[in-house]
Design an enzyme around this catalytic site. Structure first.
Site, PDB file in Angstrom:
ATOM      1  N   GLY A 256       0.801  -1.222   0.000  1.00 18.65           N
ATOM      2  CA  GLY A 256       0.000   0.000   0.000  1.00 18.65           C
ATOM      3  C   GLY A 256       0.834   1.273   0.000  1.00 18.65           C
ATOM      4  O   GLY A 256       0.423   2.278   0.575  1.00 18.65           O
TER       5      GLY A 256
ATOM      6  N   ASN B 219       1.352   3.298  -2.467  1.00 19.37           N
ATOM      7  CA  ASN B 219       0.596   4.363  -3.146  1.00 19.37           C
ATOM      8  C   ASN B 219      -0.506   4.901  -2.245  1.00 19.37           C
ATOM      9  O   ASN B 219      -0.765   6.103  -2.211  1.00 19.37           O
ATOM     10  CB  ASN B 219       0.012   3.838  -4.461  1.00 19.37           C
ATOM     11  CG  ASN B 219       1.032   3.835  -5.578  1.00 19.37           C
ATOM     12  OD1 ASN B 219       1.436   4.895  -6.053  1.00 19.37           O
ATOM     13  ND2 ASN B 219       1.477   2.656  -5.974  1.00 19.37           N
TER      14      ASN B 219
ATOM     15  N   ASP C 288      -6.863  -3.129 -17.275  1.00 19.78           N
ATOM     16  CA  ASP C 288      -5.772  -2.181 -17.539  1.00 19.78           C
ATOM     17  C   ASP C 288      -5.993  -1.405 -18.833  1.00 19.78           C
ATOM     18  O   ASP C 288      -5.091  -1.265 -19.678  1.00 19.78           O
ATOM     19  CB  ASP C 288      -4.412  -2.918 -17.578  1.00 19.78           C
ATOM     20  CG  ASP C 288      -4.107  -3.587 -16.253  1.00 19.78           C
ATOM     21  OD1 ASP C 288      -4.542  -3.075 -15.212  1.00 19.78           O
ATOM     22  OD2 ASP C 288      -3.456  -4.646 -16.269  1.00 19.78           O
TER      23      ASP C 288
ATOM     24  N   HIS D 247      -1.534   1.698 -12.809  1.00 16.51           N
ATOM     25  CA  HIS D 247      -0.930   0.508 -13.426  1.00 16.51           C
ATOM     26  C   HIS D 247       0.540   0.821 -13.704  1.00 16.51           C
ATOM     27  O   HIS D 247       0.850   1.899 -14.223  1.00 16.51           O
ATOM     28  CB  HIS D 247      -1.659   0.161 -14.727  1.00 16.51           C
ATOM     29  CG  HIS D 247      -1.105  -1.062 -15.384  1.00 16.51           C
ATOM     30  ND1 HIS D 247      -1.327  -2.338 -14.897  1.00 16.51           N
ATOM     31  CD2 HIS D 247      -0.291  -1.198 -16.459  1.00 16.51           C
ATOM     32  CE1 HIS D 247      -0.693  -3.213 -15.654  1.00 16.51           C
ATOM     33  NE2 HIS D 247      -0.058  -2.549 -16.609  1.00 16.51           N
TER      34      HIS D 247
ATOM     35  N   THR E 155     -12.293   0.599 -16.658  1.00 15.13           N
ATOM     36  CA  THR E 155     -13.377   0.096 -17.502  1.00 15.13           C
ATOM     37  C   THR E 155     -13.397  -1.424 -17.346  1.00 15.13           C
ATOM     38  O   THR E 155     -12.469  -1.997 -16.759  1.00 15.13           O
ATOM     39  CB  THR E 155     -13.155   0.467 -18.987  1.00 15.13           C
ATOM     40  OG1 THR E 155     -11.982  -0.217 -19.439  1.00 15.13           O
ATOM     41  CG2 THR E 155     -13.005   1.956 -19.187  1.00 15.13           C
TER      42      THR E 155
HETATM   43  C1  GRF Z   1       2.791  -0.721  -7.762  1.00 17.63           C
HETATM   44  O1  GRF Z   1       3.693  -0.739  -8.832  1.00 17.63           O
HETATM   45  C2  GRF Z   1       1.393  -0.688  -8.284  1.00 17.63           C
HETATM   46  O2  GRF Z   1       1.248   0.074  -9.428  1.00 17.63           O
HETATM   47  C3  GRF Z   1       1.204  -2.154  -8.581  1.00 17.63           C
HETATM   48  O3  GRF Z   1       1.702  -2.778  -7.428  1.00 17.63           O
HETATM   49  C4  GRF Z   1       2.846  -2.062  -7.002  1.00 17.63           C
HETATM   50  C5  GRF Z   1       2.856  -1.938  -5.495  1.00 17.63           C
HETATM   51  O4  GRF Z   1       1.950  -0.966  -5.102  1.00 17.63           O
HETATM   52  N1  GRF Z   1      -0.091  -2.500  -9.004  1.00 17.63           N
HETATM   53  P1  GRF Z   1       1.707  -0.497  -3.599  1.00 17.63           P
HETATM   54  O5  GRF Z   1       3.046  -0.267  -2.933  1.00 17.63           O
HETATM   55  O6  GRF Z   1       0.961  -1.615  -2.898  1.00 17.63           O
HETATM   56  O7  GRF Z   1       0.923   0.763  -3.728  1.00 17.63           O
END
Ligand code: GRF
Length: 221
Positions: free
Chosen positions: A19, A21, A152, A116, A148
């Site tokens: 997590g 992001n 992706d 993505h 959508t």
């Molecule tokens: C990131 O590259 C995200 O885009 C992908 O998984 C990776 C880890 O994401 N789908 P996070 O650290 O869990 O946000």
């Protein structure tokens, strides 16, 4: 001056793993840069380390464990029930590793956003960094887009670009891409919260008063 809570957009974030992001978006909201509140973080995996981090921030956390459901439809129905408790303006997928059913995507059409780790439409699906290295592309990156029913694939809100280096491994490239993800997604979340992002009838995105939706790694400048 801080934006009062009743004026803040409401986000629910879906994760499956660390997590990072999600953390970047929460921090943007906490810093007042993004006029939104993250009301809940929901993980499809009980062991997601991001859940503990979110709980420590005082955010409601839930697990809807995909492994416990016999079908995608049953999983998505329970997920929607949990999401709807919070009446979010936007549902942000951040490292959420489940394919959602068309019915679920339709229910949240225009309010469901994903990140993505590739420059879509190149390299949809899994193992995007290995795919990029195998093709010899010289730039790679991330895309934040509306979701959508096609995996992706959806109207692009913003992209981030990084260089691919000769010595890169999937891991080193993933690390470079993740760094720019942490810039792009909080910025898109901020535009969403500010009400600037519009999905146009031609299925392209317009962002009010924003000149560029491309984020470029410093090493490319
Ligand atoms: C990131 O590259 C995200 O885009 C992908 O998984 C990776 C880890 O994401 N789908 P996070 O650290 O869990 O946000």
């Amino acid at each position: 001056m801080p934006v009062p809570n009743f004026l803040r957009r409401r986000f629910v974030i879906l994760i499956s793993g660390q997590g990072s992001n999600m953390q970047a978006i929460v921090q943007a909201c906490q810093s007042e840069r993004c006029p939104a509140e993250v009301l809940a973080v929901i993980s499809s995996r009980p062991q997601s380390s991001g859940l503990d981090w979110a709980a420590d921030q005082g955010i409601a956390t839930h697990v809807v464990a995909h492994a416990e459901f016999a079908s995608r439809t049953a999983f998505d129905a329970t997920l929607a029930d949990v999401i709807d408790r919070y009446s979010p303006d936007y549902v942000l997928l951040a490292g959420f590793m489940r394919v959602l059913t068309p019915g679920f995507v339709e229910k949240y059409a225009g309010r469901l956003v994903n990140i993505h780790p590739s420059l879509l439409p190149a390299f949809p699906g899994m193992h995007t960094h290995a795919q990029a290295l195998a093709k010899g592309v010289q730039v790679h990156g991330c895309t934040v887009h509306f979701v959508t029913p096609v995996l992706d694939h959806g109207p692009i809100i913003a992209q981030g670009v990084v260089p691919v280096e000769q010595a890169d491994t999937p891991e080193s490239l993933a690390e470079r891409v993740l760094a720019i993800e942490h810039i792009v997604y909080p910025q898109v979340a901020t535009w969403l919260a500010e009400g600037r992002v519009h999905l146009m009838p031609d299925q392209r995105v317009q962002v009010d008063a924003i000149f560029s939706r491309l984020f470029v790694s410093e090493s490319l400048l």
